[in-house]
Design a protein around this motif. Structure first.
Motif, PDB file in Angstrom:
ATOM      1  N   ALA A   1      -8.141  -3.718  -7.608  1.00 13.46           N
ATOM      2  CA  ALA A   1      -7.426  -4.837  -6.980  1.00 13.46           C
ATOM      3  C   ALA A   1      -8.352  -5.577  -6.027  1.00 13.46           C
ATOM      4  CB  ALA A   1      -6.189  -4.334  -6.255  1.00 13.46           C
TER       5      ALA A   1
ATOM      6  N   GLU B   1       0.832  -1.206   0.000  1.00 12.70           N
ATOM      7  CA  GLU B   1       0.000   0.000   0.000  1.00 12.70           C
ATOM      8  C   GLU B   1       0.867   1.258   0.000  1.00 12.70           C
ATOM      9  OE1 GLU B   1      -0.400  -2.549   1.954  1.00 12.70           O
ATOM     10  OE2 GLU B   1      -2.477  -3.251   1.884  1.00 12.70           O
TER      11      GLU B   1
ATOM     12  N   LEU C   1      -6.307  -0.513  -0.128  1.00 13.52           N
ATOM     13  CA  LEU C   1      -5.965  -0.371  -1.546  1.00 13.52           C
ATOM     14  C   LEU C   1      -7.169  -0.006  -2.391  1.00 13.52           C
ATOM     15  CD1 LEU C   1      -3.358  -3.162  -2.436  1.00 13.52           C
ATOM     16  CD2 LEU C   1      -3.121  -0.710  -2.783  1.00 13.52           C
ATOM     17  N   THR C   2      -8.299  -0.640  -2.137  1.00 14.55           N
ATOM     18  CA  THR C   2      -9.442  -0.484  -3.032  1.00 14.55           C
ATOM     19  C   THR C   2     -10.324   0.714  -2.691  1.00 14.55           C
ATOM     20  OG1 THR C   2     -10.750  -2.014  -1.666  1.00 14.55           O
ATOM     21  CG2 THR C   2      -9.516  -2.955  -3.517  1.00 14.55           C
TER      22      THR C   2
ATOM     23  N   ARG D   1      -7.781  -7.282  -2.260  1.00 11.79           N
ATOM     24  CA  ARG D   1      -6.526  -6.796  -1.681  1.00 11.79           C
ATOM     25  C   ARG D   1      -6.750  -5.956  -0.421  1.00 11.79           C
ATOM     26  NH1 ARG D   1      -1.738  -9.149  -3.227  1.00 11.79           N
ATOM     27  NH2 ARG D   1      -1.867  -9.723  -5.428  1.00 11.79           N
TER      28      ARG D   1
ATOM     29  N   GLY E   1      -2.449 -14.111  -6.232  1.00  9.26           N
ATOM     30  CA  GLY E   1      -2.051 -13.713  -4.899  1.00  9.26           C
ATOM     31  C   GLY E   1      -0.808 -14.408  -4.388  1.00  9.26           C
TER      32      GLY E   1
ATOM     33  N   LEU F   1      -0.983  -6.294  -8.327  1.00 10.98           N
ATOM     34  CA  LEU F   1      -2.326  -6.038  -7.806  1.00 10.98           C
ATOM     35  C   LEU F   1      -3.413  -6.807  -8.534  1.00 10.98           C
ATOM     36  CD1 LEU F   1      -2.292  -2.183  -7.136  1.00 10.98           C
ATOM     37  CD2 LEU F   1      -1.789  -4.055  -5.565  1.00 10.98           C
TER      38      LEU F   1
END
Length: 411
Positions: A360, A128, A367-368, A363, A188, A184
């Motif tokens: 992403a 991040e 992040l999102t 995640r 994973g 991203l």
């Protein structure tokens, strides 16, 4: 289809109005497009029962409208980076490689870590923080170049270190986007990420090879008598390669950048700019509008503190690196202040990174949700702040250098 067309017409009418307001205020139109998108989203007008774009209906129709706007926004990303690639030929880069390398490295080594440090200080993970570093690192080529032209600085000595640093940033961000997109948007597991990053690097090497060895091919590809076919061919190769890149997990923006660079050394450069600029401007406006549509202003109070910290930390870092970049080019300190002021603006690339983060899935909310909201607010502030600093750089010159400022902006 009638409803979708009506939605598109409403969107373009709103964009035209927002652009007119920005233009009359003497500001970059980018923040006005973003704000227009936020106002027309379900998060604002949708909450008071007014029919906003992407939210006037329910069920499958609302989804169809969102996909329609998303496609136009993707084309905006593609053409923004395509035109950026047109600005940079390999010959031009090699001719000033020493100055560009020194100034660009200074800019990178100060500004990207500044964002990473802020992210880590907030307790975020390294991924991040790395994304935040990219958002605060990259200056806005589009806004800065337009400001240079509007202020009459484009022929001045201070334009050279600014454009040189932008070249370095844009080349670095091409690889940055490829790596971040692979991480991203890919698998994973470490092995999946390694495969995705490796695929991205191989594809980028293929594109670099095409640019280096394929000038004759790019030249012949657009050698047609028909203006219609010329435009169709240029759009076809750009969108197709960008779409193929996205399909294999590589940023479509990066692919478009290298296609533009491939055409930069041909005799078609002027015709490409003249004929495709309207497409770029229309689709780019939709992209910024789309960013606003997908941003809930209700989250701004929660991230206002983060935005304020980023503004306080990263404005001086850009002023510092810009000032000393000017010294690398041998400029006097008054012009060095202008270089620093000019590099403050952030814009389209920060929003592109934010768009990747928001996609992403799985995640985590930082992040999102948090990172995209921070990016939008940060760009809104920095695009206005950077433009104002350039317009009133004389005051900044007097404050930093002392004495009287330069007598004219175009000297």
């Amino acid at each position: 289809m009638a409803e979708v067309l009506l939605e598109a017409g409403l969107m373009f009418a709103v964009l035209a109005t927002a652009g007119t307001i920005g233009h009359r205020l003497g500001q970059s139109v980018i923040p006005f497009y973003v704000v227009a998108g936020m106002l027309m989203s379900p998060h604002v007008l949708g909450q008071v029962g007014v029919g906003p774009v992407a939210g006037i209906a329910i069920g499958d129709y609302a989804l169809a409208v969102e996909e329609h706007i998303t496609l136009l926004a993707e084309l905006g990303i593609v053409f923004l980076l395509f035109f950026l690639g047109l600005e940079f030929s390999l010959d031009r880069l090699l001719a000033a490689k020493e100055e560009i390398g020194k100034a660009g490295s200074l800019d990178l080594l100060v500004n990207l870590p500044a964002g990473v440090v802020v992210g880590l200080a907030l307790g975020w993970g390294l991924l991040e923080a790395f994304v935040l570093g990219g958002i605060v690192y990259i200056s806005s080529s589009a806004v800065i170049t337009k400001s240079l032209i509007d202020l009459g600085w484009i022929a001045n000595a201070e334009a050279e270190p600014m454009l040189g640093t932008l070249v370095f940033e844009d080349l670095f961000i091409a690889f940055y986007l490829a790596v971040v997109s692979a991480i991203l948007l890919g698998g994973g597991e470490f092995a999946d990420i390694a495969i995705d990053v490796g695929t991205a690097m191989v594809f980028l090497l293929v594109l670099v090879g095409a640019v280096y060895f394929g000038t004759d091919y790019f030249e012949r590809f657009l050698r047609v008598d028909s203006e219609e076919l010329f435009v169709l061919r240029a759009v076809a190769i750009t969108v197709f390669v960008a779409g193929f890149a996205l399909a294999i997990g590589v940023s479509e923006a990066v692919a478009a950048f290298f296609i533009g660079m491939g055409f930069s050394s041909t005799g078609h450069l002027h015709d490409l700019e003249r004929r495709l600029i309207p497409l770029r401007d229309i689709f780019a406006a939709v992209f910024f509008f789309w960013i606003g549509l997908n941003t809930n202003p209700a989250v701004f109070p929660a991230v206002a503190g983060i935005i304020a910290v980023l503004v306080v930390v990263t404005t001086p870092t850009k002023l510092f690196t810009g000032f000393f970049s000017g010294r690398i080019y041998g400029l006097d300190d008054r012009r060095n202040v202008r270089v620093g002021a000019g590099m403050v603006t952030r814009g389209e690339f920060s929003l592109i990174i934010a768009a990747i983060a928001s996609s992403a899935v799985g995640r985590g909310p930082i992040l999102t949700e948090v990172v995209p909201a921070v990016a939008v607010g940060y760009v809104l502030v920095m695009s206005i702040l950077g433009t104002v600093l350039m317009q009133y750089s004389g005051h900044l010159e007097r404050f930093i250098v002392g004495g009287e400022s330069s007598t004219a902006a175009t000297d």
